[in-house]
Design a protein around this motif. Structure first.
Motif, PDB file in Angstrom:
ATOM      1  N   ASP A  30     -17.076  41.659   4.127  1.00 35.47           N
ATOM      2  CA  ASP A  30     -15.884  41.031   4.545  1.00 35.47           C
ATOM      3  C   ASP A  30     -15.110  41.896   5.385  1.00 35.47           C
ATOM      4  OD1 ASP A  30     -12.649  40.946   4.071  1.00 35.47           O
ATOM      5  OD2 ASP A  30     -13.477  38.960   3.944  1.00 35.47           O
ATOM      6  N   LYS A  31     -14.689  41.507   6.710  1.00 37.67           N
ATOM      7  CA  LYS A  31     -13.908  42.509   7.648  1.00 37.67           C
ATOM      8  C   LYS A  31     -12.679  43.132   7.052  1.00 37.67           C
ATOM      9  CE  LYS A  31     -11.151  39.269  10.062  1.00 37.67           C
ATOM     10  NZ  LYS A  31     -10.687  38.606  11.536  1.00 37.67           N
ATOM     11  N   LYS A  57     -21.431  42.790  12.471  1.00 33.34           N
ATOM     12  CA  LYS A  57     -20.463  41.731  12.091  1.00 33.34           C
ATOM     13  C   LYS A  57     -19.793  41.894  10.830  1.00 33.34           C
ATOM     14  CE  LYS A  57     -20.391  36.646  10.871  1.00 33.34           C
ATOM     15  NZ  LYS A  57     -21.308  35.286  10.955  1.00 33.34           N
ATOM     16  N   ASN A  58     -18.591  41.447  10.802  1.00 32.70           N
ATOM     17  CA  ASN A  58     -17.699  41.587   9.259  1.00 32.70           C
ATOM     18  C   ASN A  58     -17.602  42.918   8.730  1.00 32.70           C
ATOM     19  OD1 ASN A  58     -18.130  38.716   9.339  1.00 32.70           O
ATOM     20  ND2 ASN A  58     -19.456  38.781   7.722  1.00 32.70           N
ATOM     21  N   ASN A  84     -16.549  39.125  14.697  1.00 31.30           N
ATOM     22  CA  ASN A  84     -15.521  38.983  13.443  1.00 31.30           C
ATOM     23  C   ASN A  84     -15.222  40.566  12.718  1.00 31.30           C
ATOM     24  OD1 ASN A  84     -13.800  37.513  11.625  1.00 31.30           O
ATOM     25  ND2 ASN A  84     -15.466  37.845  10.025  1.00 31.30           N
ATOM     26  N   CYS A  85     -14.875  41.311  13.943  1.00 31.51           N
ATOM     27  CA  CYS A  85     -14.620  42.911  13.415  1.00 31.51           C
ATOM     28  C   CYS A  85     -13.111  43.082  13.712  1.00 31.51           C
ATOM     29  CB  CYS A  85     -15.639  43.702  14.092  1.00 31.51           C
ATOM     30  SG  CYS A  85     -17.296  43.692  13.536  1.00 31.51           S
TER      31      CYS A  85
END
Length: 240
Positions: A30-31, A57-58, A84-85
């Protein structure tokens, strides 16, 4: 090995990571909770010579510190996808606190780039790159939000660029190879007139661009989601 995936559990990892030419997917849980911290001792992520299947990602990517280029994420000679960062609190004493790409065509999707510091391109710098920047928030950086040079041809869409201390979008002056920026369905503080071309860049100002207060939930505490009353909700391209 190439085409492998690395899945990272939530936690804070004090790391300075090099992809070493491996075309892999590195995906956090999860980011908000999977944090890679450069501890002020170099780039957080250094990505070179990988292919377009490479994915990062994330993650929250924070506290990189370099004397040259790209404190948070440095991309050279390749075209990965960064998705998504949160890229924040990174510093360069030269170019680019947040994310720099040189001589590549990366895909930048869903990034929140905040509170980075640099003399040029505190948020994102594009050097001879044909990047696509989609659904990104580039705000509150101590320097220019998006810095463009050396014949770059970025496509910016569904994004927010505002409240960067030295300007929102800036073409480097004196380039032998002018750059071209295409913008659509984005919120640019100051609108088209705020883009500093230095007579060395072309702006293709497309449909759907606006200039309004984004109305974030709580920037003081790092919450860059939009309030329900924000004019940006449902203002993006209908296909994105």
């Amino acid at each position: 090995s190439d085409d492998d995936s690395v899945t990272v559990a939530a936690g804070t990892y004090v790391e300075n990571i090099k992809f070493r030419g491996k075309s892999i997917a590195v995906i956090g849980e999860d980011k908000e909770t999977t944090i890679v911290d450069g501890d002020g001792s170099g780039r957080v992520f250094n990505i070179r010579n990988v292919n377009s299947t490479t994915l990062l990602k994330n993650f929250t990517i924070q506290n990189g510190h370099v004397n040259d280029e790209g404190g948070g994420v440095f991309i050279r000679d390749c075209s990965p996808k960064i998705e998504n960062c949160i890229i924040k609190n990174n510093v360069s004493n030269a170019w680019t606190g947040g994310l720099q790409t040189s001589f590549g065509n990366p895909e930048l999707v869903g990034l929140t780039i905040i509170h980075n510091t640099s003399g040029a391109g505190a948020g994102i710098s594009l050097i001879a790159s044909d990047a696509t920047i989609t659904n990104c928030t580039i705000v509150n950086n101590n320097g220019i939000g998006l810095w463009i040079t050396h014949g770059s041809t970025p496509l910016l869409k569904n994004s927010i660029i505002s409240n960067n201390s030295d300007g929102q979008l800036f073409f480097r002056e004196g380039d032998d190879d002018p750059s071209t920026l295409s913008v659509s369905y984005s919120n640019i503080q100051g609108g088209q007139d705020s883009i500093i071309t230095n007579d060395n860049g072309t702006v293709n100002w497309g449909s759907g661009n606006i200039d309004v207060d984004p109305m974030f939930v709580d920037t003081t505490n790092g919450n860059y989601h939009l309030l329900a009353s924000s004019q940006l909700i449902n203002a993006g391209h209908p296909d994105l």
